[in-house]
Design a protein around this motif. Sequence first.
Motif, PDB file in Angstrom:
ATOM      1  N   GLY A 382       0.840  -0.683  -0.080  1.00 27.94           N
ATOM      2  CA  GLY A 382      -0.159   0.036   0.439  1.00 27.94           C
ATOM      3  C   GLY A 382       1.009   0.881  -0.019  1.00 27.94           C
ATOM      4  O   GLY A 382       2.245   1.423  -0.743  1.00 27.94           O
ATOM      5  N   GLU A 383       0.174   2.325   0.584  1.00 30.65           N
ATOM      6  CA  GLU A 383       0.842   3.886   0.359  1.00 30.65           C
ATOM      7  C   GLU A 383       0.242   4.265   1.686  1.00 30.65           C
ATOM      8  O   GLU A 383      -0.493   4.508   2.186  1.00 30.65           O
ATOM      9  CB  GLU A 383       0.988   4.544  -0.861  1.00 30.65           C
ATOM     10  CG  GLU A 383       1.662   5.411  -0.476  1.00 30.65           C
ATOM     11  CD  GLU A 383       0.309   6.662  -1.804  1.00 30.65           C
ATOM     12  OE1 GLU A 383      -0.393   6.552  -1.490  1.00 30.65           O
ATOM     13  OE2 GLU A 383       1.599   7.397  -2.487  1.00 30.65           O
ATOM     14  N   ALA A 384       1.513   5.205   2.112  1.00 32.70           N
ATOM     15  CA  ALA A 384       0.956   6.373   3.315  1.00 32.70           C
ATOM     16  C   ALA A 384       0.342   7.406   2.934  1.00 32.70           C
ATOM     17  O   ALA A 384       1.467   8.512   2.031  1.00 32.70           O
ATOM     18  CB  ALA A 384       2.507   6.838   4.242  1.00 32.70           C
ATOM     19  N   ARG A 385      -0.718   7.329   3.269  1.00 35.13           N
ATOM     20  CA  ARG A 385      -1.179   8.896   3.087  1.00 35.13           C
ATOM     21  C   ARG A 385      -1.018  10.306   3.991  1.00 35.13           C
ATOM     22  O   ARG A 385      -1.605  10.947   3.713  1.00 35.13           O
ATOM     23  CB  ARG A 385      -2.588   8.368   2.858  1.00 35.13           C
ATOM     24  CG  ARG A 385      -3.249   7.343   1.540  1.00 35.13           C
ATOM     25  CD  ARG A 385      -2.690   8.151   0.507  1.00 35.13           C
ATOM     26  NE  ARG A 385      -3.104   7.288  -0.530  1.00 35.13           N
ATOM     27  CZ  ARG A 385      -3.922   7.170  -1.332  1.00 35.13           C
ATOM     28  NH1 ARG A 385      -4.996   7.622  -0.737  1.00 35.13           N
ATOM     29  NH2 ARG A 385      -4.190   6.657  -2.349  1.00 35.13           N
ATOM     30  N   GLU A 386      -0.367  10.198   4.972  1.00 35.02           N
ATOM     31  CA  GLU A 386       0.361  10.588   5.784  1.00 35.02           C
ATOM     32  C   GLU A 386       1.187   9.861   6.547  1.00 35.02           C
ATOM     33  O   GLU A 386       1.525   9.166   7.092  1.00 35.02           O
ATOM     34  CB  GLU A 386      -1.283  11.608   6.594  1.00 35.02           C
ATOM     35  CG  GLU A 386      -1.307  10.425   7.790  1.00 35.02           C
ATOM     36  CD  GLU A 386      -2.173  10.785   8.542  1.00 35.02           C
ATOM     37  OE1 GLU A 386      -2.879  11.416   8.416  1.00 35.02           O
ATOM     38  OE2 GLU A 386      -2.951  10.433   9.366  1.00 35.02           O
ATOM     39  N   GLU A 387       2.023  11.334   7.339  1.00 34.80           N
ATOM     40  CA  GLU A 387       3.180  10.559   7.675  1.00 34.80           C
ATOM     41  C   GLU A 387       2.832   9.738   9.303  1.00 34.80           C
ATOM     42  O   GLU A 387       2.073  10.086   9.677  1.00 34.80           O
ATOM     43  CB  GLU A 387       3.880  11.817   8.295  1.00 34.80           C
ATOM     44  CG  GLU A 387       5.385  11.308   9.496  1.00 34.80           C
ATOM     45  CD  GLU A 387       6.620  12.497   9.167  1.00 34.80           C
ATOM     46  OE1 GLU A 387       7.130  12.356  10.306  1.00 34.80           O
ATOM     47  OE2 GLU A 387       5.395  13.868   8.736  1.00 34.80           O
ATOM     48  N   ILE A 388       3.374   8.745   9.253  1.00 34.39           N
ATOM     49  CA  ILE A 388       3.491   7.859  10.145  1.00 34.39           C
ATOM     50  C   ILE A 388       4.490   7.383  11.052  1.00 34.39           C
ATOM     51  O   ILE A 388       6.073   6.655  11.529  1.00 34.39           O
ATOM     52  CB  ILE A 388       3.147   6.449   9.506  1.00 34.39           C
ATOM     53  CG1 ILE A 388       2.113   6.311   8.744  1.00 34.39           C
ATOM     54  CG2 ILE A 388       2.723   5.439  10.568  1.00 34.39           C
ATOM     55  CD1 ILE A 388       1.895   4.656   7.930  1.00 34.39           C
ATOM     56  N   ALA A 389       4.169   8.164  12.378  1.00 36.40           N
ATOM     57  CA  ALA A 389       5.381   8.574  13.360  1.00 36.40           C
ATOM     58  C   ALA A 389       4.723   8.484  14.818  1.00 36.40           C
ATOM     59  O   ALA A 389       4.294  10.058  15.800  1.00 36.40           O
ATOM     60  CB  ALA A 389       6.018   9.762  13.404  1.00 36.40           C
ATOM     61  N   PRO A 390       3.966   7.361  15.297  1.00 32.89           N
ATOM     62  CA  PRO A 390       5.021   6.022  14.919  1.00 32.89           C
ATOM     63  C   PRO A 390       2.950   5.670  14.221  1.00 32.89           C
ATOM     64  O   PRO A 390       2.618   4.910  14.068  1.00 32.89           O
ATOM     65  CB  PRO A 390       4.810   5.525  15.770  1.00 32.89           C
ATOM     66  CG  PRO A 390       3.966   5.620  17.218  1.00 32.89           C
ATOM     67  CD  PRO A 390       3.988   7.683  16.484  1.00 32.89           C
ATOM     68  N   GLU A 391       2.255   6.511  14.142  1.00 31.71           N
ATOM     69  CA  GLU A 391       0.822   6.542  13.631  1.00 31.71           C
ATOM     70  C   GLU A 391       0.590   7.371  12.443  1.00 31.71           C
ATOM     71  O   GLU A 391       0.898   8.287  12.521  1.00 31.71           O
ATOM     72  CB  GLU A 391      -0.098   6.541  14.506  1.00 31.71           C
ATOM     73  CG  GLU A 391       0.039   5.008  16.336  1.00 31.71           C
ATOM     74  CD  GLU A 391      -1.426   5.481  16.719  1.00 31.71           C
ATOM     75  OE1 GLU A 391      -1.943   6.744  16.947  1.00 31.71           O
ATOM     76  OE2 GLU A 391      -1.684   4.942  18.101  1.00 31.71           O
ATOM     77  N   GLY A 392      -0.580   6.664  11.622  1.00 31.40           N
ATOM     78  CA  GLY A 392      -0.943   7.209  10.294  1.00 31.40           C
ATOM     79  C   GLY A 392      -1.852   6.123   9.727  1.00 31.40           C
ATOM     80  O   GLY A 392      -2.397   5.895  10.193  1.00 31.40           O
ATOM     81  N   LEU A 393      -2.483   7.368   8.483  1.00 35.00           N
ATOM     82  CA  LEU A 393      -3.258   6.680   7.569  1.00 35.00           C
ATOM     83  C   LEU A 393      -1.975   5.939   6.196  1.00 35.00           C
ATOM     84  O   LEU A 393      -1.738   6.419   5.374  1.00 35.00           O
ATOM     85  CB  LEU A 393      -3.706   7.115   7.323  1.00 35.00           C
ATOM     86  CG  LEU A 393      -5.410   7.771   7.638  1.00 35.00           C
ATOM     87  CD1 LEU A 393      -6.383   9.354   7.498  1.00 35.00           C
ATOM     88  CD2 LEU A 393      -5.677   6.861   8.899  1.00 35.00           C
ATOM     89  N   VAL A 394      -2.913   4.068   5.924  1.00 37.63           N
ATOM     90  CA  VAL A 394      -2.024   3.723   4.586  1.00 37.63           C
ATOM     91  C   VAL A 394      -3.080   3.834   4.230  1.00 37.63           C
ATOM     92  O   VAL A 394      -4.663   3.477   4.259  1.00 37.63           O
ATOM     93  CB  VAL A 394      -1.328   2.336   5.142  1.00 37.63           C
ATOM     94  CG1 VAL A 394      -0.164   3.281   6.003  1.00 37.63           C
ATOM     95  CG2 VAL A 394      -2.006   1.517   5.946  1.00 37.63           C
ATOM     96  N   PHE A 395      -3.322   3.317   2.629  1.00 37.51           N
ATOM     97  CA  PHE A 395      -4.258   3.091   1.691  1.00 37.51           C
ATOM     98  C   PHE A 395      -3.953   1.992   1.429  1.00 37.51           C
ATOM     99  O   PHE A 395      -2.928   1.739   0.638  1.00 37.51           O
ATOM    100  CB  PHE A 395      -4.401   4.280   0.345  1.00 37.51           C
ATOM    101  CG  PHE A 395      -5.717   3.902  -0.817  1.00 37.51           C
ATOM    102  CD1 PHE A 395      -6.833   4.111  -0.347  1.00 37.51           C
ATOM    103  CD2 PHE A 395      -5.140   2.696  -1.682  1.00 37.51           C
ATOM    104  CE1 PHE A 395      -7.196   3.905  -1.021  1.00 37.51           C
ATOM    105  CE2 PHE A 395      -6.122   2.915  -2.242  1.00 37.51           C
ATOM    106  CZ  PHE A 395      -7.048   3.214  -2.631  1.00 37.51           C
TER     107      PHE A 395
END
Length: 447
Positions: A382-395
Amino acid sequence: MRGNGLFRLTVAVAAAAAMLPVHAGAATPHILQADLTGDINNITDAYISNEVSRAESEHADALLVVLNTPGGISTSMDDIVTSLLNSSVPTIVYVYPSGARAASAGLFISQAADVLAMAPGTNIGSAHPIDASGADIGGDLGKKVLNDAVTRVRALASMHGRNADWAEDAVRNSVNINAEQAVQLHVADLEAPDVSALLAAIDGRTATRKNGNLTFHTAGAVVEDSPMPFWQVFLTALIDPTVAALLFLLAAYGIITELSSPGAILPGVVGGIAAVLAVVSLANLPVNIAGALMLIVALGLFLADLKANTHGILSAGGVLALVLGLAFLINTGPIGLGVNPILIAIAGLLTFGFFVFFVQRIWIARHRPVATGAEALVGASGEAREEIAPEGLVFVRGALWRATTAGAPIHRGTPVRVVGRKGLQLQVAERETAPVDKEKGKVEEKT
């Protein structure tokens, strides 16, 4: 008074005139004809038995059996012989038309008749006992079967004043002769080109019975043909060991296909119909219990291999049981009747391929990665739709998910791979891949 007497005389004359057609019709001989064509089996046995009973109930002057058979089941042959011997009306067996034969079981049936006639171009004989494959029956069993058949055919021929020595030779050595030779050797009583000539030739002949002689009244007879009913014709087509075996295989294929692929419907329907027809067929054949049990064992092994992960071992055992079951399915008796050996070999190979194919499919399906549920996302890209540090959204797979990462922060637009899942939250890691198709959320691997 004179007028009254004249009236009575007129009535008497009218009554006598009315009775004339009845008496004339009653004076015309009535012959019932039955057509015994093809293999001798339980259906033809029932047919001839019914025709004998009908001839007796209708007080027919004779029963004419037009015969053309290569042989058949010994027990059915015995029943037909018994019916003819015990008929209260005279019986005639006519091997007809030209090209017809009275072979194997046909020899015994023909010798049981009060009169045996043959059309030009017909033949009789070849009654040596054989097994299902066409080979001689060896050992003590072969001797018993042969001696029984010899004694029976000699008794039938002697009972009707025919050549018992030749009849024995036909059983021991499978000799065969044509119509002209049969009459010369007193194997048959006469040769006749057609039914009319036959009936004219035997008129006035007597048949010797234990309870007295029977005289044939056949000149100018009305012959009523009584063919086998349609339902018996249909059953006759089923009463064949090879057909029964094919129906059993079709039933097994259909039912097991339905069990392995629920909802297909058509295989189950076809298999169910074939199973019913197979039962009807086998019910009218001399089934060997050991052979039938072998087929049941084969079916059980095939079903077990669909449920157990044996990599086709049970199917191999099922094929072996199937081949043995088909080979021993029919109790051949002294006439020799069974499933075609070539069909047995082909059925074994096709069945092995059929069930191994299904077993392999099921085994592969069992070891295929899970395509649904929570575990289906593990390993997905998939793809990270926002920065994951340590949480965020992925598609991932067409949907947005909350995700966490255990490593360094993952920047927006970075390809990721799902490494785990807790509830509705994914665990992802950065994936070294080519750019992502953002509209479809798919990741293309680098080459």
